[in-house]
Design a protein around this motif. Structure first.
Motif, PDB file in Angstrom:
ATOM      1  N   GLU A 150      -1.805  -9.908  -3.797  1.00 35.62           N
ATOM      2  CA  GLU A 150      -2.986  -9.157  -3.384  1.00 35.62           C
ATOM      3  C   GLU A 150      -2.920  -8.788  -1.904  1.00 35.62           C
ATOM      4  O   GLU A 150      -2.379  -9.522  -1.074  1.00 35.62           O
ATOM      5  N   ASN A 173      -7.122  -5.845   1.886  1.00 29.67           N
ATOM      6  CA  ASN A 173      -8.079  -4.746   1.723  1.00 29.67           C
ATOM      7  C   ASN A 173      -8.070  -4.168   0.301  1.00 29.67           C
ATOM      8  O   ASN A 173      -8.481  -3.051   0.078  1.00 29.67           O
ATOM      9  N   PHE A 174      -7.555  -4.927  -0.643  1.00 28.57           N
ATOM     10  CA  PHE A 174      -7.468  -4.456  -2.033  1.00 28.57           C
ATOM     11  C   PHE A 174      -7.945  -5.585  -2.939  1.00 28.57           C
ATOM     12  O   PHE A 174      -7.171  -6.427  -3.372  1.00 28.57           O
ATOM     13  N   ASP A 175      -9.242  -5.603  -3.233  1.00 25.47           N
ATOM     14  CA  ASP A 175      -9.804  -6.741  -3.943  1.00 25.47           C
ATOM     15  C   ASP A 175      -9.495  -6.681  -5.441  1.00 25.47           C
ATOM     16  O   ASP A 175      -9.020  -5.674  -5.964  1.00 25.47           O
ATOM     17  N   SER A 225       0.827  -1.211   0.000  1.00 29.09           N
ATOM     18  CA  SER A 225       0.000   0.000   0.000  1.00 29.09           C
ATOM     19  C   SER A 225       0.855   1.253   0.000  1.00 29.09           C
ATOM     20  O   SER A 225       0.493   2.269  -0.597  1.00 29.09           O
ATOM     21  N   GLN A 259     -11.445  -6.654  -8.087  1.00 26.08           N
ATOM     22  CA  GLN A 259     -12.204  -5.695  -8.877  1.00 26.08           C
ATOM     23  C   GLN A 259     -11.628  -4.296  -8.763  1.00 26.08           C
ATOM     24  O   GLN A 259     -11.508  -3.554  -9.753  1.00 26.08           O
ATOM     25  N   GLU A 260     -11.258  -3.928  -7.561  1.00 30.37           N
ATOM     26  CA  GLU A 260     -10.663  -2.602  -7.343  1.00 30.37           C
ATOM     27  C   GLU A 260      -9.333  -2.494  -8.082  1.00 30.37           C
ATOM     28  O   GLU A 260      -9.018  -1.459  -8.681  1.00 30.37           O
ATOM     29  N   LYS A 261      -8.559  -3.560  -8.020  1.00 29.23           N
ATOM     30  CA  LYS A 261      -7.268  -3.574  -8.708  1.00 29.23           C
ATOM     31  C   LYS A 261      -7.470  -3.458 -10.224  1.00 29.23           C
ATOM     32  O   LYS A 261      -6.767  -2.697 -10.900  1.00 29.23           O
ATOM     33  N   SER A 262      -8.415  -4.213 -10.774  1.00 29.67           N
ATOM     34  CA  SER A 262      -8.678  -4.163 -12.213  1.00 29.67           C
ATOM     35  C   SER A 262      -9.088  -2.770 -12.652  1.00 29.67           C
ATOM     36  O   SER A 262      -8.630  -2.255 -13.666  1.00 29.67           O
ATOM     37  N   SER A 263      -9.960  -2.154 -11.876  1.00 33.00           N
ATOM     38  CA  SER A 263     -10.413  -0.794 -12.202  1.00 33.00           C
ATOM     39  C   SER A 263      -9.250   0.185 -12.199  1.00 33.00           C
ATOM     40  O   SER A 263      -9.148   1.062 -13.064  1.00 33.00           O
ATOM     41  N   LEU A 264      -8.369   0.023 -11.208  1.00 31.81           N
ATOM     42  CA  LEU A 264      -7.227   0.922 -11.108  1.00 31.81           C
ATOM     43  C   LEU A 264      -6.305   0.751 -12.322  1.00 31.81           C
ATOM     44  O   LEU A 264      -5.873   1.737 -12.934  1.00 31.81           O
TER      45      LEU A 264
END
Length: 854
Positions: free
Chosen positions: A250, A253-255, A212, A257-262
């Motif tokens: 991974e 607290n960083f799933d 993070s 979907q969130e990673k893909s969007s980023l």
């Protein structure tokens, strides 16, 4: 064991005790009291008692004055430092003392001692140590924080994990942002890492597993790229960030979907930020797609990349990544079909993916062409290549032409590969030809009418459009095709332009098209094609007016003049054709052009039987011996015409006049040969031409059988310094043969003496001359004349030997200056021996004197 007060205070201490009773806040009294105790027991063997008394004073002192750095320093000196043998009880005692000393202190040294003690003897107390470091940073002046951080980061490296990450995070906030923003900097921070920039903290956080924190730093870099420009470009930060997200494990607290969007947002940013380096961006994106649990369909991004890349390299990278991606998806779907044979969705998607891959492969040429057009929409090669790609697809081809015409800047249109045929005008012509080939002449006519209103860089392009338009109309099915074809050209060539047009209009090709020689020549060919026979006088007159108009406008070329004259001759307008030739001679100042006109004009006029001799002579004289600045030609171009003039006079029976022409021609060539600015090549050609004229003179004079004239001609030739040595030898041999035929033996010997002195006797070219002389003496001479020849030969040999020795002595390097006196060129002399020049004793005048004495 309890300490007794009477053992700790004696009579000598009472004076200090009374002072303390009056004012216990005086640091100096406590220090004096301490020094008194120290001096009192300097030589005392009772070390433990001394220790107790000193501790007794200092303990009371620091309780009374807890902020006194000097008192605590004395305290540290008394209690000493713990070592490896110290018990846990002793360690706790030291810890309490250090804690008390720093509780209300801002002194750096006190904190450093305490922190050193904790990290060395209490390293298991991680929380205590971390909090103590934090307290020290709060208590000590910030300008001394460097010393604390030196120990703090060392402690962080020893404990690792989240604690170390937290410490390094705080450390990065402490360092001056300007330092972190620089690529390389020598700092005064000798920590366990070399602080150079934020990148050092990225590496450290990666090592500690603080993902993070790495993300936070990259977001910091992307949020203020200008601030960190010395570290790299925003694109570099994006690419590194994408690579990091693609490779890392991974976080809880960083799933996904969130990673893909980023990552998707970062890819879009990178594409927008630097479309010229899409290949490298997509490499990082492809690595992300290969990580487990990626659920996004990347076709949108790959297709976007193919539609936005600007270089062949980027195109090839993205295309390869895209095809690999599609193939991997097909392999995955095939496995899913085998695993779940009853699930139709996998088969549907598999067929869809097959279709996508086939389409991608089929569209590769057009996608690559799209990239070429994005690079440069004014590159005509790419547009013609696009037409070739679509082959027989008429609708697509028409779209290409429309798109090209609307996209290309006429003033920037070019062929990147330098293909001459690839021009903007050709796009218009090909566009109209599509309709004309299908007999839709109305649409083709409309396209041409629009095309000629467009701008072009080259006047010839607009002229070519008018030519093709006219030819299309000739082949059309219009009832008035011929008149339409002619009208298209006449409307533009014979149109009168307003002289008051603005400057911009005058610069356009439309304003200058009426001066296009190319279009005029087509117009003339078109007019001539309408002439059926000699009775088509109106059509012939129209052609004549067109040629005259070109001459009037001063756009006629030499070819125009010649064509005009030959056109008139073909319809028996001979006198008019002669005037055209003569106007061309005054019109053009270039000698080469005049020469070609004379070469055509003179034979034409010689063929006409009704032309008077004097007129022909005047023309030849004007051409060959008139003023060159008027209509004449230079000497190096005149040999053929001199011989033509000579043949004319000879054919008419004027033999002496023909000889005069040859001699005048020789003088003309000699004059130009002697000019300073004549090149070597031209001078050589002049010598050859003049020699040919001399031979023609000898041949013609021979017909007259005039001895004096013949002898004068030969003497003039052998004294011509523009002839080469082989040429002079050849002329002298002819001269010798002539004198032998007259039995003038002494003249022959004089000629042999002249020619043998022109070069060294051992030169190959001279051996034949000497042999010829010997043969002559054998046939016609006597013993005395033969000996005279041998003596003369020895004299010549000795003379050349002396000259050679003299030259070598004057010039030891072997360079020889040219000889003085009358010169004889030796261009074609033997390479084995450099021919010498005629010296003063053998000058050409000597021949005449010797012969006159006979």
């Amino acid at each position: 064991m309890a300490w007794k007060i009477d053992e700790l205070i004696d009579d000598s201490d009472l004076v200090y005790e009374r002072d303390l009773a009056r004012d216990a806040n005086q640091e100096s009294i406590w220090l004096d009291y301490y020094n008194h105790k120290l001096a009192k027991h300097v030589n005392s063997p009772e070390t433990k008692q001394t220790y107790r008394e000193l501790v007794f004073v200092l303990e009371r002192a620091v309780r009374q004055l807890p902020h006194s750095h000097q008192l605590w320093s004395r305290y540290y000196e008394v209690i000493g430092e713990p070592d490896e043998t110290a018990s846990q009880k002793q360690i706790q005692l030291f810890s309490r003392i250090y804690e008390r000393a720093t509780a209300n202190s801002s002194e750096l040294d006190a904190w450093l001692v305490y922190l050193q003690f904790l990290t060395e003897f209490c390293n298991y107390e991680v929380t205590l140590i971390r909090r103590t470091f934090d307290k020290a940073l709060l208590a000590v002046n910030s300008k001394y924080h460097y010393h604390i951080w030196k120990q703090y980061v060392k402690f962080a490296d020893s404990v690792g994990g989240p604690t170390a990450a937290a410490i390094y995070k705080r450390y990065s906030q402490y360092i001056d942002p300007e330092i972190l923003a620089k690529k390389s900097l020598e700092t005064n921070f000798p920590t366990s890492i070399e602080v150079q920039s934020l990148y050092d903290f990225i590496d450290k956080f990666k090592e500690l597993g603080a993902q993070s924190e790495v993300r936070n730093i990259y977001e910091q870099l992307l949020a203020s790229p200008e601030k960190y420009k010395s570290l790299g470009t925003p694109l570099k930060f994006l690419q590194e960030y994408i690579d990091f997200l693609s490779k890392r494990e991974e976080e809880e607290n960083f799933d996904i979907q969130e990673k893909s969007s980023l990552i998707e947002s970062l890819i879009l940013q990178a594409i927008q930020l630097d479309p010229e380096n899409l290949g490298e961006i997509y490499k990082g994106f492809s690595r992300y797609l290969q990580t487990p649990n990626v659920s996004i369909d990347a076709r949108y991004y790959f297709e976007k990349g193919l539609k936005n890349c600007l270089t062949v390299r980027d195109f090839e990278i993205i295309y390869r990544l895209y095809t690999n991606y599609q193939e991997e998806k097909l392999v995955q779907l095939r496995d899913d079909i085998k695993k779940y044979p009853t699930e139709d969705s996998y088969s549907i998607e598999f067929n869809f993916r097959i279709h996508c891959l086939e389409t991608l492969i089929d569209n590769r040429p057009i996608l690559l062409n799209d990239m070429s057009l994005r690079q440069d929409r004014n590159n005509l090669d790419a547009w013609f290549k696009r037409v070739d790609i679509y082959g027989e697809n008429l609708n697509q081809i028409l779209k290409v032409y429309v798109s090209a015409i609307s996209s290309i800047n006429p003033f920037q249109a070019h062929s990147a590969s330098g293909i001459e045929a690839n021009k903007l005008s050709k796009i218009w012509i090909d566009y109209a030809s599509v309709y004309a080939s299908r007999e839709d002449y109305s649409t083709a006519n409309l396209i041409y009418s629009k095309a000629v209103e467009s701008q072009f860089r080259d006047l010839d392009e607009l002229a070519e459009l008018y030519i093709q338009w006219s030819e299309m109309l000739l082949q059309s099915n219009f009832d008035d095709a011929d008149s339409r074809s002619l009208s298209v050209i006449e409307d533009v060539l014979l149109k009168k332009f307003d002289p008051d047009l603005d400057k911009h209009a005058k610069q356009s090709v439309q304003f200058r098209i009426h001066r296009s020689t190319k279009l005029w020549m087509f117009y003339l060919d078109l007019l001539e094609s309408f002439i059926e026979d000699k009775d088509s006088t109106s059509e012939i007159e129209k052609v004549i007016k067109a040629y005259d108009k070109m001459i009037e406008m001063k756009i006629a070329t030499a070819r125009t003049i010649i064509n005009y004259a030959q056109f008139l001759q073909s319809w028996k307008y001979f006198e008019k054709s002669f005037k055209v030739y003569e106007s061309g001679l005054t019109y053009f100042k270039d000698s080469e052009v005049r020469y070609h006109i004379w070469k055509l004009y003179l034979p034409e006029i010689l063929q006409r039987e009704n032309i008077g001799i004097e007129r022909i002579r005047d023309l030849f004289e004007m051409c060959l011996f008139g003023n060159e600045n008027d209509v004449g030609i230079p000497a190096h171009l005149s040999k053929d015409l001199i011989l033509q003039y000579f043949q004319f006079e000879k054919g008419k029976g004027f033999l002496m006049n023909s000889i005069r022409i040859l001699k005048s021609g020789i003088q003309k060539l000699r004059k130009e040969w002697s000019e300073q600015n004549v090149s070597r090549n031209v001078r050589n050609n002049l010598a050859i031409d003049k020699f040919d004229l001399y031979k023609k003179v000898f041949e013609t004079i021979g017909i007259l059988q005039d001895t004096d004239e013949t002898r004068n001609a030969y003497e003039s030739a052998v004294q011509d310094d523009s002839l080469t040595l082989p040429q002079i030898i050849e002329v002298t041999n002819s001269f010798i043969n002539f004198e032998k035929s007259l039995k003038q033996l002494d003249r022959v010997r004089a000629l042999f003496k002249f020619v043998t002195r022109l070069s060294a006797p051992d030169a190959i070219i001279m051996k034949q001359v000497w042999e010829a002389w010997e043969q002559f003496e054998v046939e016609y001479g006597s013993e005395a004349t033969f000996k005279d020849m041998l003596r003369f030969k020895r004299t010549v040999v000795e003379e050349y030997a002396r000259n050679e020795l003299l030259k070598n002595s004057l010039n030891p390097m072997g360079f020889v200056k040219s000889s003085t006196g009358p010169k004889v060129s030796s261009i074609n002399a033997s390479e084995e021996s450099e021919p010498q020049k005629v010296n003063e004793e053998a000058n050409p005048d000597q021949i005449e004197m010797d012969m006159d004495d006979l």
